[in-house]
Design a protein around this motif. Sequence first.
Motif, PDB file in Angstrom:
ATOM      1  N   THR A 193      24.764  43.831  44.685  1.00  0.00           N
ATOM      2  CA  THR A 193      25.974  44.473  44.185  1.00  0.00           C
ATOM      3  C   THR A 193      27.093  44.232  45.188  1.00  0.00           C
ATOM      4  OG1 THR A 193      25.521  46.566  45.307  1.00  0.00           O
ATOM      5  CG2 THR A 193      24.597  46.274  43.092  1.00  0.00           C
ATOM      6  N   GLU A 194      28.310  44.252  44.706  1.00  0.00           N
ATOM      7  CA  GLU A 194      29.434  44.139  45.629  1.00  0.00           C
ATOM      8  C   GLU A 194      29.605  45.454  46.379  1.00  0.00           C
ATOM      9  OE1 GLU A 194      32.875  42.565  43.604  1.00  0.00           O
ATOM     10  OE2 GLU A 194      32.120  40.538  43.981  1.00  0.00           O
ATOM     11  N   SER A 195      30.294  45.399  47.495  1.00  0.00           N
ATOM     12  CA  SER A 195      30.339  46.541  48.412  1.00  0.00           C
ATOM     13  C   SER A 195      31.355  47.602  48.014  1.00  0.00           C
ATOM     14  CB  SER A 195      30.668  46.034  49.821  1.00  0.00           C
ATOM     15  OG  SER A 195      31.927  45.355  49.827  1.00  0.00           O
ATOM     16  N   ALA A 196      32.226  47.303  47.053  1.00  0.00           N
ATOM     17  CA  ALA A 196      33.282  48.267  46.717  1.00  0.00           C
ATOM     18  C   ALA A 196      33.618  48.190  45.233  1.00  0.00           C
ATOM     19  CB  ALA A 196      34.535  47.996  47.552  1.00  0.00           C
ATOM     20  N   TYR A 197      34.098  49.307  44.713  1.00  0.00           N
ATOM     21  CA  TYR A 197      34.593  49.362  43.330  1.00  0.00           C
ATOM     22  C   TYR A 197      35.949  48.665  43.250  1.00  0.00           C
ATOM     23  CZ  TYR A 197      31.158  52.708  41.497  1.00  0.00           C
ATOM     24  OH  TYR A 197      30.009  53.315  41.051  1.00  0.00           O
ATOM     25  N   ASP A 198      36.218  48.088  42.099  1.00  0.00           N
ATOM     26  CA  ASP A 198      37.547  47.568  41.825  1.00  0.00           C
ATOM     27  C   ASP A 198      38.489  48.760  41.633  1.00  0.00           C
ATOM     28  OD1 ASP A 198      39.831  46.694  39.976  1.00  0.00           O
ATOM     29  OD2 ASP A 198      38.910  44.770  40.439  1.00  0.00           O
ATOM     30  N   THR A 199      39.544  48.821  42.434  1.00  0.00           N
ATOM     31  CA  THR A 199      40.422  49.989  42.410  1.00  0.00           C
ATOM     32  C   THR A 199      41.248  50.083  41.131  1.00  0.00           C
ATOM     33  OG1 THR A 199      42.097  48.722  43.635  1.00  0.00           O
ATOM     34  CG2 THR A 199      40.578  50.087  44.920  1.00  0.00           C
ATOM     35  N   ARG A 200      41.376  48.984  40.394  1.00  0.00           N
ATOM     36  CA  ARG A 200      42.156  49.020  39.160  1.00  0.00           C
ATOM     37  C   ARG A 200      41.295  49.391  37.955  1.00  0.00           C
ATOM     38  NH1 ARG A 200      44.721  43.149  39.700  1.00  0.00           N
ATOM     39  NH2 ARG A 200      42.561  42.826  40.378  1.00  0.00           N
TER      40      ARG A 200
END
Length: 348
Positions: free
Chosen positions: A217-224
């Motif tokens: 998984t990627e390390s962060a959520y997409d902020t948009r």
Amino acid sequence: QVWVSSQGTVTPRTESTLIPEVSGRVIKVFPAFREGSFFEKGQELLQIDPSNYQLAVTVVQSQVAEMKLALAEEQAKARQAEKNWQRLGQGKQAADLVLRKPQLEGAKASLAAAEALLKKARLDQQRTHILAPYAGRILEQQVDIGQYVSQGTILAEIYSVDYAEIRLPLSNEQLQFIDIPELYRGQDQQIPVMPEVTLIANIGLHNNQWQGRIVRTESAYDTRSRRLSLVAQVDNPYAKTAENKPTLKVGQFVEARIKGKLLKNVFIIPRTAIRNSSQLMIVNQQSQLNLRQIEILWRDADYVIIQQGLEEGEWLCITPVQYAVNGLPVRALNEGKPILINQGIQQI
């Protein structure tokens, strides 16, 4: 079995910029150095004119020979100085300068420096042959034969062909139905068992599928979008298959179906049976409609899954009823046969 849908774009796992470490004119371009061409690790892609670097090797070789001669002379002088002191020094301790030790160390250092320059000159000569750092493919060629290039000039954009990756954004609602092991700092980075994924793309009139797996998984959520992306990986995506299936292309858009959790003790209902987004129409023993509020556990394009709101043996109305109200008399049919014998005014 839950299958979670997403979509994404094919990207290479490794993408690099090919840059020369020496300057010169490009004198040879090999067939693999063309956009779309494949190459193997260590394969020569192009050659820079080596003339200046061959001359530099010759010049430095002469310097090494001179330094070797100077060292030999200094060693002879040092031996002679030691003999002279033993004969004339009257048993006293000789100074290093008298025994020519600093001069000898200086000669050795000069030879080492000359040999280092020779090594660098030969390395620069080897670097005129531009070799592939890994098995890959040319994404964009930016130089051609006859062009002068310097250190830092971009020769080409390349990418590896061992794996293809697709980032698949998922909402929190979708993530709860996928078994993704959580990784923590300090724990052993063993590769856990990850979900399977099927990638789908239409090329012309043909529907093509590729099998892969989620690798991280990627390390962060997409902020948009407030979504977290899973990274799917397809092994050896450019190999020829028995079906002669097209290969995945970088930049290609694909749809994905990720294998999720296996849900037990649930009801699978056609989406057409859902009324007002969260209601079911149940036919009771009096052949009347009973509108029942439900909480949907999962939904996709064709079905919804609920865990509560239905009892085994109850009859569910799957025919749209325009003006459905509680207590509406109906005549329920199952495969064309009445299921409840009662006088009704509406047939479903």
